[in-house]
Design a protein around this motif. Structure first.
Motif, PDB file in Angstrom:
ATOM      1  N   SER A 155       0.819  -1.206   0.000  1.00 16.43           N
ATOM      2  CA  SER A 155       0.000   0.000   0.000  1.00 16.43           C
ATOM      3  C   SER A 155       0.854   1.257   0.000  1.00 16.43           C
ATOM      4  CB  SER A 155      -0.948  -0.005   1.203  1.00 16.43           C
ATOM      5  OG  SER A 155      -0.214  -0.073   2.417  1.00 16.43           O
ATOM      6  N   HIS A 156       2.015   1.254   0.712  1.00 22.50           N
ATOM      7  CA  HIS A 156       2.840   2.459   0.707  1.00 22.50           C
ATOM      8  C   HIS A 156       3.477   2.676  -0.666  1.00 22.50           C
ATOM      9  CE1 HIS A 156       5.420  -0.848   2.236  1.00 22.50           C
ATOM     10  NE2 HIS A 156       6.349  -0.304   1.475  1.00 22.50           N
ATOM     11  N   ALA A 157       3.712   1.614  -1.405  1.00 22.43           N
ATOM     12  CA  ALA A 157       4.208   1.767  -2.774  1.00 22.43           C
ATOM     13  C   ALA A 157       3.127   2.351  -3.675  1.00 22.43           C
ATOM     14  CB  ALA A 157       4.685   0.428  -3.320  1.00 22.43           C
TER      15      ALA A 157
ATOM     16  N   TRP B 229      -4.330   1.718 -10.396  1.00 19.81           N
ATOM     17  CA  TRP B 229      -5.713   2.084 -10.059  1.00 19.81           C
ATOM     18  C   TRP B 229      -6.226   3.222 -10.933  1.00 19.81           C
ATOM     19  CZ3 TRP B 229      -9.990   0.193  -8.581  1.00 19.81           C
ATOM     20  CH2 TRP B 229     -11.041   1.004  -8.125  1.00 19.81           C
ATOM     21  N   ASP B 230      -6.008   4.476 -10.542  1.00 21.26           N
ATOM     22  CA  ASP B 230      -6.527   5.618 -11.287  1.00 21.26           C
ATOM     23  C   ASP B 230      -5.414   6.511 -11.816  1.00 21.26           C
ATOM     24  OD1 ASP B 230      -5.586   6.637  -8.918  1.00 21.26           O
ATOM     25  OD2 ASP B 230      -7.383   7.815  -8.441  1.00 21.26           O
ATOM     26  N   THR B 231      -4.190   6.035 -11.796  1.00 21.72           N
ATOM     27  CA  THR B 231      -3.042   6.843 -12.203  1.00 21.72           C
ATOM     28  C   THR B 231      -2.216   6.092 -13.235  1.00 21.72           C
ATOM     29  OG1 THR B 231      -2.945   7.867 -10.010  1.00 21.72           O
ATOM     30  CG2 THR B 231      -0.993   8.070 -11.399  1.00 21.72           C
ATOM     31  N   VAL B 232      -2.037   6.718 -14.390  1.00 21.62           N
ATOM     32  CA  VAL B 232      -1.221   6.133 -15.453  1.00 21.62           C
ATOM     33  C   VAL B 232       0.190   6.698 -15.323  1.00 21.62           C
ATOM     34  CG1 VAL B 232      -0.959   5.771 -17.929  1.00 21.62           C
ATOM     35  CG2 VAL B 232      -3.255   5.988 -16.939  1.00 21.62           C
TER      36      VAL B 232
ATOM     37  N   HIS C 157      -7.780   0.427 -18.840  1.00 19.52           N
ATOM     38  CA  HIS C 157      -7.541  -0.142 -17.512  1.00 19.52           C
ATOM     39  C   HIS C 157      -8.255   0.678 -16.439  1.00 19.52           C
ATOM     40  CE1 HIS C 157      -4.949  -2.981 -19.248  1.00 19.52           C
ATOM     41  NE2 HIS C 157      -3.791  -2.349 -19.165  1.00 19.52           N
ATOM     42  N   VAL C 158      -8.204   2.005 -16.564  1.00 23.64           N
ATOM     43  CA  VAL C 158      -8.905   2.862 -15.595  1.00 23.64           C
ATOM     44  C   VAL C 158     -10.404   2.582 -15.643  1.00 23.64           C
ATOM     45  CG1 VAL C 158      -9.439   5.245 -14.957  1.00 23.64           C
ATOM     46  CG2 VAL C 158      -7.127   4.659 -15.721  1.00 23.64           C
ATOM     47  N   LEU C 159     -10.950   2.460 -16.854  1.00 25.03           N
ATOM     48  CA  LEU C 159     -12.372   2.164 -17.003  1.00 25.03           C
ATOM     49  C   LEU C 159     -12.714   0.818 -16.369  1.00 25.03           C
ATOM     50  CD1 LEU C 159     -15.168   2.753 -18.236  1.00 25.03           C
ATOM     51  CD2 LEU C 159     -14.345   1.717 -20.366  1.00 25.03           C
ATOM     52  N   HIS C 160     -11.901  -0.194 -16.651  1.00 24.11           N
ATOM     53  CA  HIS C 160     -12.140  -1.529 -16.104  1.00 24.11           C
ATOM     54  C   HIS C 160     -12.036  -1.512 -14.581  1.00 24.11           C
ATOM     55  CE1 HIS C 160     -11.287  -5.703 -14.955  1.00 24.11           C
ATOM     56  NE2 HIS C 160     -11.945  -6.047 -16.047  1.00 24.11           N
ATOM     57  N   ASN C 161     -11.034  -0.836 -14.037  1.00 22.08           N
ATOM     58  CA  ASN C 161     -10.869  -0.796 -12.591  1.00 22.08           C
ATOM     59  C   ASN C 161     -12.099  -0.216 -11.903  1.00 22.08           C
ATOM     60  OD1 ASN C 161      -8.302  -1.844 -12.901  1.00 22.08           O
ATOM     61  ND2 ASN C 161      -7.257   0.128 -12.683  1.00 22.08           N
ATOM     62  N   GLY C 162     -12.635   0.862 -12.456  1.00 20.39           N
ATOM     63  CA  GLY C 162     -13.779   1.509 -11.842  1.00 20.39           C
ATOM     64  C   GLY C 162     -15.047   0.681 -11.906  1.00 20.39           C
TER      65      GLY C 162
ATOM     66  N   PHE D 208     -11.511   0.073  -4.727  1.00 23.16           N
ATOM     67  CA  PHE D 208     -10.069   0.199  -4.577  1.00 23.16           C
ATOM     68  C   PHE D 208      -9.489  -0.913  -3.701  1.00 23.16           C
ATOM     69  CE2 PHE D 208      -6.411   1.962  -2.188  1.00 23.16           C
ATOM     70  CZ  PHE D 208      -5.534   2.112  -3.249  1.00 23.16           C
ATOM     71  N   ALA D 209     -10.167  -1.255  -2.606  1.00 22.35           N
ATOM     72  CA  ALA D 209      -9.638  -2.282  -1.700  1.00 22.35           C
ATOM     73  C   ALA D 209      -9.541  -3.631  -2.404  1.00 22.35           C
ATOM     74  CB  ALA D 209     -10.516  -2.384  -0.455  1.00 22.35           C
ATOM     75  N   HIS D 210     -10.562  -3.973  -3.193  1.00 25.20           N
ATOM     76  CA  HIS D 210     -10.529  -5.238  -3.938  1.00 25.20           C
ATOM     77  C   HIS D 210      -9.365  -5.231  -4.919  1.00 25.20           C
ATOM     78  CE1 HIS D 210     -12.438  -8.757  -5.977  1.00 25.20           C
ATOM     79  NE2 HIS D 210     -11.782  -8.262  -7.008  1.00 25.20           N
ATOM     80  N   TRP D 211      -9.201  -4.099  -5.608  1.00 25.51           N
ATOM     81  CA  TRP D 211      -8.102  -4.001  -6.590  1.00 25.51           C
ATOM     82  C   TRP D 211      -6.752  -4.165  -5.889  1.00 25.51           C
ATOM     83  CZ3 TRP D 211      -4.032  -0.585  -6.809  1.00 25.51           C
ATOM     84  CH2 TRP D 211      -3.276  -0.595  -7.986  1.00 25.51           C
ATOM     85  N   LEU D 212      -6.576  -3.492  -4.748  1.00 26.75           N
ATOM     86  CA  LEU D 212      -5.278  -3.477  -4.086  1.00 26.75           C
ATOM     87  C   LEU D 212      -4.919  -4.839  -3.491  1.00 26.75           C
ATOM     88  CD1 LEU D 212      -2.799  -1.969  -3.019  1.00 26.75           C
ATOM     89  CD2 LEU D 212      -4.167  -1.271  -1.037  1.00 26.75           C
TER      90      LEU D 212
END
Length: 582
Positions: A152-154, A237-240, A270-275, A280-284
């Motif tokens: 998470s810190h990364a 997640w939301d940052t390319v 990827h951003v669209l799919h992630n959302g 966010f917790a599931h993704w991480l």
């Protein structure tokens, strides 16, 4: 002492503010090239996207960017005024500021922010010493990336982002007509990162415009960091993230900077799919293990990675598809082909199956001149600049039975007999005045009535014009083969495809098959949510039931393998049709 006090009192009085007007036109470096003629000839057809981002840029207006005038001061710079660029990239606004306690004229400069009205920011990595202290050994935490995990810190470190700002030179308030400036090399803050950020802003805006015209699904707000410590690019997640070494390469064919720009809609996929897929917790804590690893188009991976990357490739094709209606030619990036071996644990096969479902056959396609299509008697025939034929049925607007249509120069209205029409807000204000003055409602503007606008029955669209307005219904042109002629989707590609007829008795003329829309395919992801981590699962639960069902017009869909031989031939390199349609 009195002299010292007087001097201090003088210094404590702020200088009088100066008012001035700031004007500027902001242009973006666009990746455009000459478009082929609709009829395959040599006629000038304007410009189209260069999906390789290797040609010299073309200057186009930047709309919707915030331009702020600032006074350069010792310590904190002072805000003077701001405005957003119009459709031509222009701003003209009044600004006001002083030069603080020291007096004199302000030193005015403007900054243009890399934040788009389409919901994203282009900027730089912003991670300070305090962030590092809070998060601990950040750099050490990046090590597990090689085995597919992301602490998470990364994540905090990689997602840290600051919106880029292009800064002009300083000027006197009497000289604030800044002229036309190109983002990147048209500003003081020049350099490879500045130029790349400018091209990245345009690339993401182009992709967003196509996607918003093609689908109702929207990306969550996202960031594009162009000097990241890693990223070829990659999405966290939301940052390319685009690695600084890549961004600072000189643009050109097969260059790393050009390749990073070309991948823009893939990363946005990827951003669209992630959302849509998960929170966010599931993704991480679940998805990252499968997604943060190297991958190749034609190599086997875990099924989730193959689906994730294949979906991103498909979004890139939607953004970059170029269709010629005069020659029935579809051009896509190279990454539409099937892999060299079967299996949907390979991203190339996932990409190919989605491309076939959405676009139909890429090649070969029969030679068709869509401009020759005709319309039924009584319908108007309209051919647009692309060569698309639309048939239009025009009817009069409607009013409720108790009202009659009144033609106006702007928009037709519906009024009741013996009443004077007035807009609802004005009438409400008048009657409020009556109540305040104690006038009874039955004596208050009783001859007036709030009008309503005329309406058009679905699916017709109101066309406002001088004289009576029209309700226009678009009807598909006439064609000899069954299934209905195609019309363009938001990305300019047809929503139907002419392919081999699989319905007995087979017809040599073929059939027009409806294709899946972008909303349909993205809707499969939204409906499956975090319960789908592989293409086979998504296909069996979402795609296959849709494909084998008939559309509203009753015609079989192109991805209905039992009735669509050409779809079978398209997906056969990826997987035996029985795997998709058992």
């Amino acid at each position: 002492m009195r002299r010292l006090f007087a001097a201090l009192l003088f210094l404590s009085v702020p200088a009088a503010a100066e008012t001035f007007t700031v004007t500027m036109q902001v242009v973006c470096p666009a990746s455009l090239q000459p478009a082929p003629s609709p009829d395959g000839g040599t006629a000038d057809a304007g410009l189209e996207l260069d999906p390789t981002f290797s040609v010299p840029f073309t200057r186009v207006p930047c709309a919707g960017l915030k331009v702020t005038a600032m006074d350069s001061d010792f310590g904190w710079d002072e805000y003077c005024g701001a405005a957003f660029t119009d459709s031509q990239g222009r701003v003209s606004f009044a600004a006001e500021c002083s030069d603080g306690l020291t007096g004199g004229a302000p030193d005015v400069y403007v900054k243009v922010e890399g934040r788009s009205m389409f919901g994203f920011s282009v900027g730089t990595h912003d991670y300070g010493l305090w962030d590092g202290i809070v998060d601990g050994a950040v750099i050490a935490g990046l090590g597990p990336l090689s085995i597919g995990t992301l602490p998470s810190h990364a994540v905090d470190y990689l997602r840290s982002h600051e919106t880029y700002a292009w800064l002009s030179e300083e000027r006197a308030p009497t000289d604030t007509a800044f002229g036309t400036r190109t983002l990147g090399n048209g500003f003081d803050r020049e350099g490879a990162i500045s130029n790349f950020a400018a091209r990245q802003l345009w690339a993401a805006e182009y992709a967003q415009q196509v996607l918003r015209a093609t689908t109702a699904y929207k990306l969550m707000d996202f960031n594009y960091t162009v000097d990241a410590p890693l990223g070829t690019p990659m999405t966290v997640w939301d940052t390319v993230l685009v690695n600084e070494d890549r961004a600072t390469d000189a643009l050109g064919a097969n260059n790393r900077a050009s390749a990073a720009l070309a991948a823009t809609p893939h990363e946005m996929g990827h951003v669209l799919h992630n959302g849509l897929h998960s929170g966010f917790a599931h993704w991480l804590y679940l998805d990252v293990i499968d997604l943060m690893t190297d991958h190749q188009y034609d190599e086997r991976h875990n099924p989730y990675l193959a689906w994730y990357e294949g979906f991103g490739n498909w979004v890139q094709h939607v953004a970059y598809a170029r269709f010629n209606w005069g020659t029935n030619t579809l051009r896509l990036p190279d990454t539409h082909r099937a892999a060299t071996r079967p299996g949907f644990d390979i991203e190339g096969n996932v990409t190919h199956a989605l491309v076939a479902t959405y676009f139909g056959p890429v090649t070969p396609r029969p030679v068709i001149d869509y401009r020759t299509f005709t319309c039924a008697p009584g319908l108007g025939r309209v051919v647009d600049a692309l060569g698309v034929v639309r048939c239009e049925q025009v009817t009069a607007p409607r009013c409720a039975a108790s009202r009659t249509l009144t033609v106006r120069a702007d928009r037709d209205i519906c009024v009741s007999p013996d009443f004077i029409p007035v807009d609802a807000a004005t009438l409400a204000q008048w009657r409020a005045t009556c109540r305040a003055d104690g006038i009874a409602p039955e004596r208050c503007f009783t001859r007036f009535e709030a009008y309503v606008f005329s309406s058009c029955p679905a699916p017709s669209v109101a066309v406002v014009k001088v004289g009576r307005d029209d309700c226009v219904t678009t009807v598909r042109p006439q064609v000899s083969a069954p299934g209905g002629a195609p019309l363009p989707r938001g990305d300019g590609t047809p929503d139907r495809v002419l392919a081999t007829d699989g319905v007995a008795p087979a017809s040599a003329a073929g059939r027009w098959y409806p294709l899946a829309s972008a909303d349909t395919i993205i809707g499969w992801v939204a409906a499956a949510g975090d319960g789908s981590h592989a293409f086979e699962t998504l296909w069996s639960t979402q795609a296959r039931p849709w494909c084998i069902g008939a559309g509203a017009d009753g015609y079989p869909r192109f991805c209905n393998a039992p009735l669509s031989p050409e779809f079978v031939s398209q997906v056969a390199p990826s997987m035996a049709p029985s795997a998709l349609f058992p």
